[in-house]
Structures are given as structure tokens and as C-alpha cells.
Design an enzyme around this catalytic site. Structure first.
Site, short mmCIF file in Angstrom:
data_model
loop_
_atom_site.label_atom_id
_atom_site.label_comp_id
_atom_site.label_asym_id
_atom_site.label_seq_id
_atom_site.Cartn_x
_atom_site.Cartn_y
_atom_site.Cartn_z
NE ARG A 53 37.54 37.84 52.64
CZ ARG A 53 36.42 37.50 52.04
NH1 ARG A 53 35.32 37.29 52.74
NH2 ARG A 53 36.35 37.35 50.74
CB ALA A 55 35.00 45.01 47.73
NE ARG A 90 43.14 43.56 51.34
CZ ARG A 90 42.47 42.47 50.99
NH1 ARG A 90 41.35 42.14 51.63
NH2 ARG A 90 42.89 41.70 50.00
CG ASP A 241 37.99 43.04 45.51
OD1 ASP A 241 37.83 41.92 44.99
OD2 ASP A 241 38.03 43.23 46.74
CG ASN A 251 36.52 38.93 42.07
OD1 ASN A 251 36.26 39.52 43.10
ND2 ASN A 251 36.26 37.65 41.90
CE LYS A 252 41.35 37.53 46.67
NZ LYS A 252 42.48 38.33 47.20
O1 MRU Z 1 41.24 39.50 49.36
P1 MRU Z 1 39.77 39.44 49.68
O2 MRU Z 1 39.37 38.21 50.40
O3 MRU Z 1 39.29 40.70 50.35
O4 MRU Z 1 39.09 39.38 48.24
C1 MRU Z 1 37.70 39.31 48.14
C2 MRU Z 1 37.23 39.20 46.76
O5 MRU Z 1 38.00 39.18 45.81
C3 MRU Z 1 35.76 39.20 46.54
O6 MRU Z 1 35.42 38.44 45.42
C4 MRU Z 1 35.32 40.64 46.30
O7 MRU Z 1 35.75 41.47 47.35
C5 MRU Z 1 33.88 40.74 46.16
S1 MRU Z 1 33.13 40.68 47.75
C6 MRU Z 1 31.50 40.71 47.76
#
Ligand code: MRU
Length: 363
Positions: A53, A55, A90, A241, A251-252
Site C-alpha cells: 500500500r 501510492a 484501488r 495519493d 491523502n488518508k
Molecule cells: O490506504 P493506504 O495505506 O494505501 O494510504 C496511504 C496514504 O494515504 C499515504 O499517505 C499516501 O499513499 C502517501 S505514500 C508515500
């Protein structure tokens, strides 16, 4: 980066030079296990189940997924079908689409006999480029941490989710400046948002920082605003992301709330990402697709019991529905600056185009 002193990337080729190996991130921080991906379908499952997981790592896995697909069927139709399957795993991280299109763009003009070799070469190139981009993000972002250092007390950095080396091929995005600052011997301390529902902060960021001896404290997601109000956060750095062409940052889930609290308290709020996370085709963040994940991720938590076993328990009443939007979008006006491999820029269309002038008029 290192695990128990041994250098690792998050994705690499197995000893046969054909199959792909990754760290199973669903088992961290309690178990370190390596998974082998032998087909494009397995690469797709690794992405959708979040064995991998983050991005940039999603993009790198999709690139190797295309190489595995080329082994199975290197026809135009076979490659396009595999690409569509991978892109559907995703929806939010645009690095996935970027990587698949990148590999297809290299393979489709080639004769069939050359495609497998070219696919592996392109996947390896994408991985190496990601490592170089993240290292450069680290160098640029560390300067911002240095500016925040008052010469005496450690710089307190708050981060959300896991945007460390586990989320990329190496170094990370939001955590790369932290690792670079540690190498510069800048004293710092990281507030790690636990990041419910999947706890990427508590499980993955804390594990990474532990492995690298970076001082940190895991906090409940709701603690960040209070810590900012009481002067305990000097700056926030998050990953992304997908960034829209106007500088809106997706982002998350929960990132937006931290940006609001940072804005209200005058705390700088930075977002760090490589070029492959910028979606020049989307004018505004409102157009970014937000992944809805299983409600069970909210209703249940998994952890280690006293006898060392992993156990999953329900935390909501039977019969209470839950909802699980996995990302949110922070408007550019709440983002102090964007950090990419090319430098630091204002979170705006003009700011991004200043770093990427070749994109002017391209979308
Ligand atoms: O759902 P995930 O764990 O894939 O989400 C990851 C994130 O939100 C990260 O902050 C984002 O991908 C940046 S990764 C360098």
C-alpha cells in the site's frame, strides 16, 4: 532502509529474476513476512488487500504486475486487459494508473518477442526513479525542518498515516525529510497519528521509526489539534495519493482535519509527493475519486494478544452500521507548501507549474 540492520526495498525480484517479492504489510508490526507474486492477478490481490500500500509502492507493484502479465500473455489485448484489472484494484492513488500507462506506453510499440524483457526493465526503472525522487524529496524537505529548528529543543513534526519507506520503494515521501534531517543530525521528534481505521501510523510508521531509532510518540488521531493548540507541533508533513492540478491534496482520511487544526494554529502544513502523484488531468480536488473500503475495517481491530497470536475483535455493537471513506481532500489554501523531487512550491496551479513547466498547457 534497514530492517534489523539489513538494507531492504519494499519490492524486488526473486532470485529467478522473474517473480516478485514484497513485504506483507498486513502483518506488520508484529510479523515480518515476505510474499511472492507470481502472476499479474496475484499482484492485483496484493494491492487490493493492502499487502502492499502507499501510492508510490502501489504504482511500483502495478509496474511489476504488468511484467508478470507480459510473461502470461504479451499480446496487445492481454496487456490491456491486465492493465485494466490492475487499475481497478484501488481507485484513489493515481500512481497506479500512471505506472500502468507508463509500462503500456513502452510495450505496445514493441514486437511481441521483446515485450517481456522490456516490461521488467521498465518496472525496474520506475522503482529506481521512485527511490531517487523520494531521496530528493528528503533533501528538500529536510531544509524546512532545519528552518524550524531553534537551536535548542527538538523539532516536533506531526505526520498522518504511513508515508514512509514502506509506502514507496525506499525512503518515503513525508518521512523522507525526517530521515534526511536525522542524517543531518537535526534533533527531532515525530508525533505519529495512529490513523484509524487501518492504523497505518500506529502499525507501520511507528515500526519504521523504531527500526531507524527516530524519537517518536504514537497519538490517537484526535490528539493532534490539542497538541497544536498547546505549541507542541512545529510542523506537519503528510504524503499524498493524488494531487489535483490546482494543488488540492488528497491523502488518508483525517488529513483534512489536521490541516484545519494546523491552519487555525499557524502551524506549517506540508505535503510531500513525487511527480507520479500529480494528476494533471484533474483541475480540482473535488474530482478525485475517494475509495470506500469495507465497513469491517471500522467495526473490527486486529492486534497481538499476550500469547503472541494475532487476533481480530469487534469494537462496535452488533447491528451498528459503520462507514469507511479511506481518503479526504485538503484544499490547497490549507497547504503551506508542496515538496516534490524538484523542490518546494506553493500549493497552487502556478506553484506546481513552476516546478513542472513542461506540463503547462499539456492537460
Ligand atoms: O490506504 P493506504 O495505506 O494505501 O494510504 C496511504 C496514504 O494515504 C499515504 O499517505 C499516501 O499513499 C502517501 S505514500 C508515500
Amino acid at each position: 532502509m534497514k530492517i534489523d540492520g539489513v538494507p531492504y526495498r519494499t519490492i524486488w525480484l526473486a532470485e529467478d529474476g522473474l517473480e516478485v517479492e514484497v513485504i506483507d504489510q498486513t502483518l506488520l508490526p508484529h510479523h515480518f513476512e515476505i510474499r511472492r507474486l507470481t502472476t499479474a492477478a496475484e499482484a492485483g490481490v496484493a494491492i487490493s488487500t493492502m499487502i502492499v500500500r502507499g501510492a508510490p509502492l502501489i504504482g511500483a507493484t502495478a509496474a511489476y504486475g504488468m511484467a508478470l502479465a507480459a510473461r502470461e500473455d504479451a499480446s496487445d489485448e492481454g496487456l490491456k486487459t491486465a492493465g485494466a484489472m490492475l487499475m481497478a484494484t484501488r481507485p484513489t492513488a493515481v500512481n497506479l494508473r500512471w505506472a500502468v500507462q507508463q509500462v503500456l506506453g513502452v510495450l505496445l510499440p514493441l514486437p511481441g518477442a521483446q515485450r517481456v524483457r522490456a516490461a521488467y526493465a521498465e518496472a525496474a526503472r520506475i522503482c529506481d526513479e521512485d527511490v531517487a525522487s523520494c531521496a530528493a524529496i528528503g533533501r528538500h524537505g529536510a531544509e524546512l525542518i532545519k528552518q524550524a529548528y531553534n537551536g535548542t529543543s527538538p523539532v516536533n513534526v506531526l505526520t498522518h498515516c504511513n508515508a514512509g519507506w514502506l509506502a514507496t520503494v525506499d525512503w518515503g515521501t513525508a518521512l523522507a525529510p525526517i530521515y534526511a534531517a536525522v542524517e543531518m543530525r537535526l534533533p527531532l521528534h515525530v508525533w505519529v497519528d495512529e490513523t484509524r481505521p487501518r492504523s497505518q501510523g500506529a502499525a507501520l510508521t511507528a515500526w519504521e521509526l523504531n527500526q531507524h531509532g527516530v524519537p517518536h510518540t504514537v497519538i490517537a488521531d484526535n490528539a493532534g489539534g490539542h497538541l497544536m493548540q498547546t505549541g507542541k507541533v512545529d510542523l506537519c508533513i503528510v504524503g499524498s495519493d493524488r494531487v489535483a492540478a490546482n494543488g488540492d491534496v488528497c491523502n488518508k482520511i483525517g488529513t483534512y482535519l489536521k490541516a484545519l487544526a494546523a491552519h487555525d494554529n499557524g502551524v506549517p502544513f506540508y505535503a510531500a509527493m513525487p511527480f507520479s502523484t500529480i494528476d494533471w488531468t484533474l483541475a480540482r480536488g473535488e474530482d478525485i475519486p475517494i475509495e470506500e473500503r469495507s465497513a469491517d475495517e471500522v467495526a473490527f481491530v486486529t492486534g497481538k494478544t499476550a500469547d503472541g497470536q494475532l487476533a481480530t475483535v469487534r469494537v462496535t455493537p452488533e447491528g451498528s452500521p459503520s462507514a469507511n471513506p479511506a481518503f479526504d481532500t485538503t484544499p490547497a489554501r490549507l497547504v503551506s507548501a508542496i515538496i516534490t523531487e524538484r523542490g518546494v512550491c506553493p500549493a497552487s496551479g502556478e506553484g506546481l507549474l513552476g516546478l513542472y513547466p513542461e506540463q503547462r498547457g499539456a492537460a
